[in-house]
Design a protein around this motif. Structure first.
Motif, short mmCIF file in Angstrom:
data_model
loop_
_atom_site.label_atom_id
_atom_site.label_comp_id
_atom_site.label_asym_id
_atom_site.label_seq_id
_atom_site.Cartn_x
_atom_site.Cartn_y
_atom_site.Cartn_z
N GLY A 145 0.58 -1.27 -0.39
CA GLY A 145 -0.03 -0.09 -0.70
C GLY A 145 1.21 1.41 0.25
N ALA A 146 2.21 0.94 -0.33
CA ALA A 146 3.28 2.51 0.23
C ALA A 146 3.22 3.12 -1.64
N ILE A 147 2.62 2.05 -2.44
CA ILE A 147 2.92 2.85 -2.97
C ILE A 147 2.03 2.36 -4.51
N ILE A 148 1.12 3.32 -5.59
CA ILE A 148 -0.13 3.29 -6.33
C ILE A 148 0.85 3.57 -7.42
N HIS A 149 0.40 2.79 -8.58
CA HIS A 149 0.81 3.35 -9.88
C HIS A 149 -1.00 3.33 -10.57
N LEU A 150 -0.94 4.48 -11.58
CA LEU A 150 -1.94 4.80 -12.12
C LEU A 150 -1.39 3.86 -13.31
N PRO A 151 -2.41 3.60 -14.38
CA PRO A 151 -2.43 3.24 -15.87
C PRO A 151 -2.78 4.95 -16.87
N PRO A 152 -2.48 4.98 -18.03
CA PRO A 152 -2.92 7.13 -18.34
C PRO A 152 -4.15 6.54 -18.21
N GLY A 153 -4.82 5.67 -18.44
CA GLY A 153 -6.88 6.15 -17.75
C GLY A 153 -7.02 6.50 -16.71
N TRP A 154 -6.40 5.72 -15.29
CA TRP A 154 -7.10 6.37 -14.71
C TRP A 154 -6.47 7.83 -13.96
N GLN A 155 -5.48 8.88 -14.64
CA GLN A 155 -4.79 9.23 -14.77
C GLN A 155 -5.25 10.92 -15.11
N THR A 156 -5.54 12.01 -13.94
CA THR A 156 -5.76 13.11 -13.94
C THR A 156 -4.79 14.66 -14.40
N GLN A 157 -5.37 15.68 -14.19
CA GLN A 157 -3.68 16.34 -13.95
C GLN A 157 -4.02 16.84 -12.83
N GLU A 158 -4.42 15.82 -11.74
CA GLU A 158 -3.82 16.50 -9.94
C GLU A 158 -3.27 14.97 -10.22
N GLN A 159 -3.38 13.96 -10.82
CA GLN A 159 -3.08 12.52 -10.15
C GLN A 159 -1.81 11.99 -11.22
N GLN A 160 -0.70 12.10 -10.59
CA GLN A 160 0.81 11.94 -11.47
C GLN A 160 0.66 10.12 -11.91
N PRO A 161 1.80 9.37 -11.99
CA PRO A 161 1.56 7.84 -12.27
C PRO A 161 1.24 7.61 -11.65
N VAL A 162 3.05 7.62 -10.47
CA VAL A 162 2.79 6.85 -9.09
C VAL A 162 2.50 8.11 -7.48
N HIS A 163 2.03 6.87 -7.62
CA HIS A 163 1.46 7.71 -6.23
C HIS A 163 1.94 7.38 -4.66
N VAL A 164 3.34 7.96 -4.02
CA VAL A 164 3.52 7.22 -3.19
C VAL A 164 2.61 7.86 -1.22
N MET A 165 2.84 6.94 -0.15
CA MET A 165 1.40 6.94 0.72
C MET A 165 2.63 6.77 1.19
N GLY A 166 3.37 7.51 2.30
CA GLY A 166 4.44 7.40 3.56
C GLY A 166 5.65 7.67 3.53
N ALA A 167 6.79 6.68 3.90
CA ALA A 167 8.04 7.75 3.50
C ALA A 167 8.91 6.84 2.36
N ARG A 168 9.99 7.63 1.66
CA ARG A 168 10.86 6.91 0.37
C ARG A 168 11.83 5.89 1.63
N TYR A 169 12.49 5.12 0.53
CA TYR A 169 12.91 3.85 0.94
C TYR A 169 14.31 4.26 1.58
N SER A 170 14.75 5.42 1.10
CA SER A 170 16.34 5.54 1.62
C SER A 170 15.75 6.37 3.11
N ASP A 171 14.72 7.16 2.97
CA ASP A 171 14.71 7.44 4.85
C ASP A 171 14.51 6.17 5.58
N ILE A 172 13.14 4.98 4.89
CA ILE A 172 13.05 4.00 5.96
C ILE A 172 14.52 3.29 6.50
N ARG A 173 15.37 3.45 5.29
CA ARG A 173 17.00 2.43 5.32
C ARG A 173 17.60 3.21 6.15
N GLN A 174 17.50 4.73 6.55
CA GLN A 174 18.72 5.61 7.45
C GLN A 174 17.97 5.59 8.57
#
Length: 271
Positions: A73-102
């Motif tokens: 659930g940390a990453i959501i990928h949207l194909p072109p048919g689901w994207q809007t001007q507000e929604q980018q192809p990849v939606h990150v929920m939470g922390a980035r991997y580099s921050d988690i590892r650190q």
């Protein structure tokens, strides 16, 4: 119970659910996959696997036109048919991997916690842990927003680790084989809720949701959907899904893709 031609959206776990726990096959579920495709029902892969792993599976399952939810659930990928001007192809929920590892490295150095994550080992070791080939293990190590852990310490230290992670804005989720560290605002339930709302907005009508999963990391998803299929799993963990009036949860007697099909047979009426 919904009909196959009703407005539906289906979220499914992979390992131990749509995919067999031992050989990762989905063959027993193929008849239902064909029915869903023919009825244009979105089937959203919702898994602890990485985006790189899911992309390959999406191609094999002919689902590249659908979104998918990766890394619990940390990453959501949207194909072109689901994207809007507000929604980018990849939606990150939470922390980035580099921050988690650190954060994990800092906590282990400070408190001598006994764990190993994917970022600590080689693809060969990940292959041993998972039963994947080394090439597949490399895909599993291409992480964006979560880290699987193997814990070797005692229960007291584990409780301490949880508290330390919480102070860092991180949480632990139990998967089938690993503990997964991710941001506290990430999870399958949150991702399913976000994507369901987006789909309802696009359709402009109420949409019934079905979720299928076998492990503790699926609980938030199963409690978010309208109809939950708890697939019999190869583990000892409790699966206490809050079932409301009792008619919205079905527990299968079969494992993996056989149980997956059993669940859809129970909930979906063919027209």
């Amino acid at each position: 119970m919904p009909y196959l031609d009703d407005p539906l959206i289906i979220f499914t776990d992979l390992d131990g659910s749509l995919l067999d726990h031992h050989d990762y096959s989905w063959k027993p579920a193929q008849p239902w996959l064909d029915k869903l495709a023919a009825a244009n029902v979105p089937l959203i892969l919702t898994t602890s696997k990485t985006s790189a792993e899911v992309a390959a599976l999406q191609t094999a399952l002919h689902l590249t036109h659908q979104p998918f939810i990766a890394e619990n659930g940390a990453i959501i990928h949207l194909p072109p048919g689901w994207q809007t001007q507000e929604q980018q192809p990849v939606h990150v929920m939470g922390a980035r991997y580099s921050d988690i590892r650190q954060a994990l490295v800092d906590l282990r150095q400070r408190y001598d916690f006994e764990f190993r994550g994917f970022g600590d080992v080689t693809p060969k070791q990940v292959a041993v842990w998972t039963g994947l080939s080394e090439a597949q293990a490399e895909l599993a190590m291409q992480r964006e927003a979560s880290e699987p852990l193997v814990w070797f310490g005692n229960d007291l230290d584990f409780a301490h680790l949880k508290k330390c992670l919480s102070r860092e804005g991180l949480a632990l989720t139990r998967g089938g084989r690993f503990w997964h560290v991710m941001g506290t605002d990430a999870g399958k339930g949150q991702a399913v809720q976000w994507l369901s709302q987006l789909y309802r907005q696009q359709r402009g009508v109420p949409v019934a949701s079905i979720g299928l999963g076998d492990g503790p990391n699926d609980l938030s998803m199963l409690e978010t959907v309208d109809y939950a299929v708890v697939i019999k799993g190869y583990h000892e963990h409790q699966m206490p899904v809050n079932d409301g009036n009792g008619s919205q949860v079905f527990r299968t007697t079969e494992f993996g893709p056989h149980g997956w099909s059993q669940g859809l047979n129970h909930f979906i009426t063919l027209p």
